[in-house]
Design an enzyme around this catalytic site. Structure first.
Site, PDB file in Angstrom:
ATOM      1  N   MET A  82      39.337  33.265  37.261  1.00  0.00           N
ATOM      2  CA  MET A  82      40.709  33.618  36.920  1.00  0.00           C
ATOM      3  C   MET A  82      41.026  33.412  35.427  1.00  0.00           C
ATOM      4  SD  MET A  82      41.546  34.730  39.784  1.00  0.00           S
ATOM      5  CE  MET A  82      43.316  34.984  39.830  1.00  0.00           C
ATOM      6  N   ARG A  83      40.053  33.657  34.587  1.00  0.00           N
ATOM      7  CA  ARG A  83      40.261  33.542  33.134  1.00  0.00           C
ATOM      8  C   ARG A  83      39.835  34.831  32.467  1.00  0.00           C
ATOM      9  NH1 ARG A  83      43.174  28.846  32.104  1.00  0.00           N
ATOM     10  NH2 ARG A  83      42.472  27.279  33.577  1.00  0.00           N
ATOM     11  N   HIS A  88      38.172  43.219  41.164  1.00  0.00           N
ATOM     12  CA  HIS A  88      39.623  43.118  41.047  1.00  0.00           C
ATOM     13  C   HIS A  88      40.277  43.587  42.351  1.00  0.00           C
ATOM     14  CE1 HIS A  88      43.492  42.895  39.181  1.00  0.00           C
ATOM     15  NE2 HIS A  88      43.775  44.082  39.703  1.00  0.00           N
ATOM     16  N   ASN A 145      33.163  42.453  37.024  1.00  0.00           N
ATOM     17  CA  ASN A 145      34.298  41.743  37.636  1.00  0.00           C
ATOM     18  C   ASN A 145      34.726  42.485  38.884  1.00  0.00           C
ATOM     19  OD1 ASN A 145      36.499  39.893  37.811  1.00  0.00           O
ATOM     20  ND2 ASN A 145      37.847  41.482  36.977  1.00  0.00           N
TER      21      ASN A 145
HETATM   22  C1  GRF Z   1      39.358  38.081  45.185  1.00  0.00           C
HETATM   23  O1  GRF Z   1      40.407  38.787  45.821  1.00  0.00           O
HETATM   24  C2  GRF Z   1      38.988  38.752  43.894  1.00  0.00           C
HETATM   25  O2  GRF Z   1      39.141  40.141  43.911  1.00  0.00           O
HETATM   26  C3  GRF Z   1      39.985  38.153  42.944  1.00  0.00           C
HETATM   27  O3  GRF Z   1      40.103  36.799  43.340  1.00  0.00           O
HETATM   28  C4  GRF Z   1      39.794  36.695  44.730  1.00  0.00           C
HETATM   29  C5  GRF Z   1      38.705  35.693  44.813  1.00  0.00           C
HETATM   30  O4  GRF Z   1      38.368  35.363  46.117  1.00  0.00           O
HETATM   31  N1  GRF Z   1      39.573  38.335  41.573  1.00  0.00           N
HETATM   32  P1  GRF Z   1      37.069  34.496  46.405  1.00  0.00           P
HETATM   33  O5  GRF Z   1      37.120  33.256  45.510  1.00  0.00           O
HETATM   34  O6  GRF Z   1      35.872  35.333  46.124  1.00  0.00           O
HETATM   35  O7  GRF Z   1      37.192  34.115  47.849  1.00  0.00           O
END
Ligand code: GRF
Length: 265
Positions: A135-136, A159, A157
């Site tokens: 998340m960065r 999304h 990535n």
């Molecule tokens: C997922 O929905 C991904 O698309 C988003 O953050 C969430 C991460 O879920 N970037 P996880 O940690 O893989 O369970």
């Protein structure tokens, strides 16, 4: 047997996508192996998942770096090769009217964190870095030092929305609140913007009036667990080609955009 690519993964949380990628590597659905999992915070479930599979882990505590720099900036130094003006020009996370102190603080603290990431990663000699719920936003400081060949990007990535709609931290939430009738997820290479790099793959699902946000998240995540390994395997098979397309618009302006072509097997 196909040669296996070396994959590094960055996470911030539960790591269900990471688990899907680990499982796909172990079942040979991906010709690759995960050689490290890094996180921007300690104690998250994804790190435990990695350890359960004997994958090495590390943490670069972004929160701690940001706090320390805010409270006692004299205790932390940007990397010696940090060039604020260069990064400011390259990045497209902030627009031209953004508060300059905020941008400077952001780019400086992130470069401090990213230097540590690069130091941890240096030992592993990876082919591909996958962001799996990391998340960065990475800045050009990191991107340019890892993606040394601009024609062969190697940071992916996932999304939780059908990009280019709903970039940012809450893709499924934004999709739901907008009243979309279709939701989805996207795997893309990263560039200097937020969730804006060339798209590799997308999957979609219908949304009905009865669906709750939780139902949408659940449906989306299940697709993510399928989509991400599929895209990583395309990379492992060397089937992703990034090309620059030039288009002429109705008003005769030309626009250029990098896109990903998927080569036949
Ligand atoms: C997922 O929905 C991904 O698309 C988003 O953050 C969430 C991460 O879920 N970037 P996880 O940690 O893989 O369970």
């Amino acid at each position: 047997m196909a040669t296996k690519i070396r994959i590094g993964a960055m996470i911030s949380g539960g790591g269900t996508n990471l688990q899907a990628i680990i499982d796909a590597c172990e079942s040979n659905a991906i010709d690759g192996q995960i050689v490290f999992v890094g996180s921007d915070k300690d104690g998250v479930r994804g790190l435990e998942r990695a350890r359960n599979h004997n994958i090495e882990t590390f943490v670069v505590d972004y929160g701690e770096i940001i706090r320390t720099y805010r409270e006692t900036p004299e205790k932390l130094f940007p990397p010696s090769d940090f060039d604020l003006d260069e990064l400011w020009l390259k990045q497209s996370l902030f627009g031209p009217h953004a508060d300059s102190r905020k941008v400077e603080f952001f780019l400086t603290t992130r470069a401090i964190a990213e230097k540590r990431l690069l130091e941890h990663m240096a030992d592993y000699d990876i082919d591909l870095l996958v962001l799996a719920g990391f998340m960065r936003n990475l800045t050009p400081y990191f991107i340019d030092r890892f993606n040394v060949d601009p024609d062969h990007p190697r940071i992916m990535n996932i999304h939780p929305a059908l990009l280019p709609s709903f970039p940012g931290v809450d893709g499924y939430g934004d999709t739901y609140r907008y009243g979309c009738k279709v939701g989805g997820c996207t795997v893309h290479f990263i560039d200097y913007g937020e969730d804006s790099g060339p798209i590799i793959g997308q999957m979609s699902f219908p949304i009905s009036d009865e669906d709750s946000l939780d139902a949408i998240k659940e449906r989306g995540l299940e697709l993510e667990w399928h989509l991400y390994p599929t895209c990583i395997q395309l990379f492992a098979q060397n089937r992703l080609e990034v090309v620059t397309m030039t288009h002429t618009l109705d008003n005769n302006e030309t626009v250029q955009r990098k896109i990903v072509k998927i080569l036949q097997d």
